[in-house]
Design a protein around this motif. Sequence first.
Motif, PDB file in Angstrom:
ATOM      1  N   GLN A  86      21.769   2.410 -12.710  1.00 19.57           N
ATOM      2  CA  GLN A  86      21.101   1.521 -13.434  1.00 19.57           C
ATOM      3  C   GLN A  86      21.794   0.481 -14.484  1.00 19.57           C
ATOM      4  N   SER A  87      22.720   1.033 -15.017  1.00 17.94           N
ATOM      5  CA  SER A  87      23.450   0.127 -15.901  1.00 17.94           C
ATOM      6  C   SER A  87      24.043  -1.082 -15.019  1.00 17.94           C
ATOM      7  N   LYS A  88      24.254  -0.863 -13.542  1.00 16.06           N
ATOM      8  CA  LYS A  88      24.641  -2.010 -12.898  1.00 16.06           C
ATOM      9  C   LYS A  88      23.474  -2.729 -12.260  1.00 16.06           C
ATOM     10  N   TRP A  89      22.568  -2.351 -11.816  1.00 18.23           N
ATOM     11  CA  TRP A  89      21.493  -2.882 -11.230  1.00 18.23           C
ATOM     12  C   TRP A  89      20.345  -3.694 -12.121  1.00 18.23           C
ATOM     13  N   LYS A  90      20.363  -3.441 -13.434  1.00 21.75           N
ATOM     14  CA  LYS A  90      19.533  -3.771 -14.319  1.00 21.75           C
ATOM     15  C   LYS A  90      19.650  -5.516 -14.430  1.00 21.75           C
ATOM     16  N   GLY A  91      20.931  -5.873 -14.102  1.00 21.16           N
ATOM     17  CA  GLY A  91      21.030  -7.479 -14.127  1.00 21.16           C
ATOM     18  C   GLY A  91      20.915  -8.068 -12.960  1.00 21.16           C
ATOM     19  N   TRP A  92      20.408  -7.229 -11.728  1.00 19.50           N
ATOM     20  CA  TRP A  92      20.098  -7.906 -10.548  1.00 19.50           C
ATOM     21  C   TRP A  92      18.861  -8.714 -10.478  1.00 19.50           C
ATOM     22  N   ASN A  93      18.737  -9.571  -9.890  1.00 19.77           N
ATOM     23  CA  ASN A  93      17.617 -10.672  -9.890  1.00 19.77           C
ATOM     24  C   ASN A  93      16.674  -9.962  -9.022  1.00 19.77           C
ATOM     25  N   TRP A  94      15.786  -9.125  -9.262  1.00 16.66           N
ATOM     26  CA  TRP A  94      14.751  -8.750  -8.238  1.00 16.66           C
ATOM     27  C   TRP A  94      13.323  -9.113  -9.042  1.00 16.66           C
ATOM     28  N   ARG A  95      12.426  -9.860  -8.520  1.00 15.95           N
ATOM     29  CA  ARG A  95      11.611 -10.312  -9.165  1.00 15.95           C
ATOM     30  C   ARG A  95      10.255 -10.149  -8.218  1.00 15.95           C
ATOM     31  N   SER A  96       9.001  -9.674  -8.936  1.00 12.84           N
ATOM     32  CA  SER A  96       7.915  -9.670  -8.165  1.00 12.84           C
ATOM     33  C   SER A  96       6.618 -10.844  -8.948  1.00 12.84           C
ATOM     34  N   GLU A  97       6.217 -11.245  -8.348  1.00 17.85           N
ATOM     35  CA  GLU A  97       5.136 -12.403  -8.608  1.00 17.85           C
ATOM     36  C   GLU A  97       3.886 -12.487  -7.782  1.00 17.85           C
ATOM     37  N   GLY A  98       2.768 -11.993  -8.449  1.00 15.86           N
ATOM     38  CA  GLY A  98       1.512 -12.050  -7.457  1.00 15.86           C
ATOM     39  C   GLY A  98       1.321 -11.134  -6.508  1.00 15.86           C
ATOM     40  N   ASP A  99       2.437  -9.974  -6.398  1.00 16.17           N
ATOM     41  CA  ASP A  99       2.256  -8.993  -5.475  1.00 16.17           C
ATOM     42  C   ASP A  99       1.003  -8.155  -5.822  1.00 16.17           C
ATOM     43  N   ILE A 100       0.244  -7.645  -4.617  1.00 17.09           N
ATOM     44  CA  ILE A 100      -0.884  -6.699  -4.829  1.00 17.09           C
ATOM     45  C   ILE A 100      -0.319  -5.214  -4.544  1.00 17.09           C
ATOM     46  N   LEU A 101      -0.673  -4.616  -5.341  1.00 21.92           N
ATOM     47  CA  LEU A 101      -0.026  -3.150  -5.560  1.00 21.92           C
ATOM     48  C   LEU A 101      -1.156  -2.072  -5.678  1.00 21.92           C
ATOM     49  N   LEU A 102      -1.104  -1.631  -4.369  1.00 18.55           N
ATOM     50  CA  LEU A 102      -2.262  -0.437  -4.111  1.00 18.55           C
ATOM     51  C   LEU A 102      -1.966   1.060  -3.913  1.00 18.55           C
ATOM     52  N   ASN A 103      -2.898   1.771  -4.192  1.00 20.46           N
ATOM     53  CA  ASN A 103      -2.696   3.260  -4.097  1.00 20.46           C
ATOM     54  C   ASN A 103      -1.609   3.654  -5.148  1.00 20.46           C
ATOM     55  N   GLY A 104      -1.412   3.222  -6.273  1.00 23.14           N
ATOM     56  CA  GLY A 104      -0.469   3.546  -7.095  1.00 23.14           C
ATOM     57  C   GLY A 104       1.030   2.887  -6.992  1.00 23.14           C
ATOM     58  N   ALA A 105       1.132   2.067  -6.036  1.00 25.37           N
ATOM     59  CA  ALA A 105       2.678   1.234  -5.773  1.00 25.37           C
ATOM     60  C   ALA A 105       2.981   0.690  -6.883  1.00 25.37           C
ATOM     61  N   PHE A 106       4.281   0.803  -7.291  1.00 28.79           N
ATOM     62  CA  PHE A 106       4.735  -0.221  -8.168  1.00 28.79           C
ATOM     63  C   PHE A 106       6.006  -0.509  -8.126  1.00 28.79           C
ATOM     64  N   MET A 114       0.919  -1.234   0.078  1.00 30.83           N
ATOM     65  CA  MET A 114      -0.007  -0.139  -0.014  1.00 30.83           C
ATOM     66  C   MET A 114       1.005   1.333   0.085  1.00 30.83           C
ATOM     67  N   ALA A 115       1.044   1.905  -1.253  1.00 30.61           N
ATOM     68  CA  ALA A 115       1.862   3.212  -1.182  1.00 30.61           C
ATOM     69  C   ALA A 115       1.413   4.367  -0.363  1.00 30.61           C
ATOM     70  N   PRO A 116       2.148   5.142  -0.069  1.00 31.23           N
ATOM     71  CA  PRO A 116       1.858   6.376   0.688  1.00 31.23           C
ATOM     72  C   PRO A 116       1.127   7.426  -0.060  1.00 31.23           C
ATOM     73  N   GLN A 117       0.560   8.335   0.121  1.00 25.89           N
ATOM     74  CA  GLN A 117      -0.117   9.344  -0.342  1.00 25.89           C
ATOM     75  C   GLN A 117       0.846  10.326  -1.271  1.00 25.89           C
ATOM     76  N   ASN A 118       2.116  10.372  -0.653  1.00 22.05           N
ATOM     77  CA  ASN A 118       3.276  11.162  -1.304  1.00 22.05           C
ATOM     78  C   ASN A 118       3.387  10.704  -2.801  1.00 22.05           C
ATOM     79  N   PRO A 119       3.384  11.474  -3.719  1.00 25.81           N
ATOM     80  CA  PRO A 119       3.358  10.864  -5.131  1.00 25.81           C
ATOM     81  C   PRO A 119       4.821  10.696  -5.568  1.00 25.81           C
ATOM     82  N   PHE A 120       5.667  11.133  -4.856  1.00 23.92           N
ATOM     83  CA  PHE A 120       7.029  10.773  -5.068  1.00 23.92           C
ATOM     84  C   PHE A 120       7.764   9.701  -4.397  1.00 23.92           C
TER      85      PHE A 120
END
Length: 706
Positions: free
Chosen positions: A594-614, A576-582
């Motif tokens: 980003q050139s370094k972390w784009k290869g890191w294995n971070w994955r989201s599966e079946g997560d519920i994202l509310l109030n604009g969370a991403f 549940m994201a906060p109200q702060n748009p940032f």
Amino acid sequence: MQRISIAISLISILFCSAILTRALPDEPEFGYDEDSANGPQHWGDIKEAWAACKTGQMQSPIDLSRNDVQVIPELGGLKFWTYNPQYATLSNRGHDVAVDYLRGDAGSIDIDGSSFSLVQIHWHWPSEHTIDGRRYDLELHMVHVSPQPDGTNKTAVVGVLYKYGSPDPLLSKVEQYLGDIPKENEEESIGEIDPSEIMSGKMFYRYIGSLTAPPCTEGIIWTIDKKIRSVSRRQVELLKDTVLKPRLVTWMLELSTMPKPRNLCGPYVGAHPDPEAVAHEVHRKVNASIARREMLSVSERDESSCLTGNPIDDCWKCDPDWPNNRQRLADCAIGFGQYAKGGKGGEFYVVTDSSDGDPVNPKPGTLRYAVIQNEPLWIVFPSNMMIKLSQELIFNSYKTIDGRGADVHIVGGGCITLQYISNVIIHNIHIHHCHPSGNTNVRSSPEHYGFRTLSDGDGISIFGAKDIWIDHCTLSRCKDGLIDAVMGSTGITISNNYLSHHNEVMLLGHSDDYLPDSGMQVTIAFNHFGEKLVQRMPRCRRGYIHVVNNDFTEWEMYAIGGSGEPTINSQGNRYMAPQNPFAKEVTKRVDTQQSKWKGWNWRSEGDILLNGAFFVASGEGLEVKYEKAYSVEPKSADRISLLTMSSGVLGNARDNNLGMWSRGPGDESTESGMEYTDEMSTTATIIPPSLFLLLLSSTTIFTVIL
């Protein structure tokens, strides 16, 4: 070793100060553990040449007691010549970190008409010298020598004590090189280092003493700055890492080829379980528990208090006779901490005394007395208790703290430290208002106590430990982290906890370049990350972190952060994201391009994202996606509520705001700026002895004082 009080001269004069540490030769035969066979008490017996360590009459270090000071102006001034920037090398000597000047023209001092040339600077932690009994966080020595007509050298050491605060200017210049020393006794050229970076003071102590390590040669002129300087905690940790890391890496590489029992204490070595298989098994158990609940009729679900779909709780709560089968809990863990057996098979210990007056000689009946014992113990409480720790509570292996049936709060100094041990379960305890403590002796086993430097003020500190399970605890309002796991810790499950009112919630991993943390494996399941949390839920450095079926109410900065290329597997959580748009992003790559972390294995599966969370995923073969709230299925949201509805201490209020008494020394406010004004909401309820003994029937009572 004889330590005597020596007349100390306190003189007003301007001089360039330095931090004192032991002048340690490269001798592997001696150590600094007071209880070991090669500790300071035995130095004089190890070699004949070291006899002065035992028989000397002017041995250092000493306590600089201001009550014993004699002001002697005629002692003579301390005149500093101009220090010069000079090329130097940096080395890890196995016991300290030293800067050696390649030539003798880095500057000199004049003492009573004799010139002493600067040859070396080195650091030690904590301080060796004390002032009025207080030991400080760091000590630096500036070692000077003066050639004598007989071919020998006379030695003068100038030093300063440091406490935690702002960074030290000299260390700020040196710290960039600390990670470049791969082995003990290897040198790294670091260019020019200016000794004048060490700030000057006006008052100093003077006495004649000795080297503070074998051969303990006497006749050393000690000049110690009266003014206490500041050094950052990070700088001291970097010094420690420089000495400790090569040893740990070498040790782990050697042991990795040998078969290891699971109960080996120390950083986890050898084979780790397949993380994907462990994650799959967690899902299998969750699905099985949910399936059992859904097989019930609607009326049966409403009446059932045990079949929640939470596989941990369903494992023991569905037993109506669980008070007589408390140790069944040890079979209910899931995830990477599933092998944590705690005190299973051991005797029951009943905590009957909530005091904590003596951290070196704890009283029988206290919690501290229980956790330091060598044998497995299942620790229980016959009544509500508020245990205010005087110092960090250092555990021994094979212990369970079981707070079921009572309302138990642990607060104060420390709080809980799990260092180089294994098999600990902490269940159903309030842990809050923990503040830094230390600079004193603390016992960690019946046979050993030792000096502890200032602790961070974590709720639970897991340091080089394994097979740890923290379940159904309520944590909040600590000075540093609520839960930190570092220095090669692994085999950890953090489940069913309620966490709130805190800034840096959870840290997993010591530093980005600390290689032993690559094997860290942690399961974070069924927790409720509640109100007024800011960041680090968790922050991960290296390792494999499985974040599954947690409820994140909101955050102020981010929920899950990382650096050092950890693997983060986020499955079935509700964000549940906060109200702060940032601050809508769940994830944060800390100080990484980003050139370094784009290869890191971070994955989201079946997560519920509310109030604009991403959630920003990454890794080979994974598309970076910005999941929005409109993709959420309400049925999944209901399931998260079911799995986490009993998070925290069972049957108790989750707010741990209990009053001003829990502040640490010198604290003016909490991390969040809130004042503690509420009174404790519960009163002690004593369980009758006959009833409590009935609950523990068919078991052996280790300690009962009723």
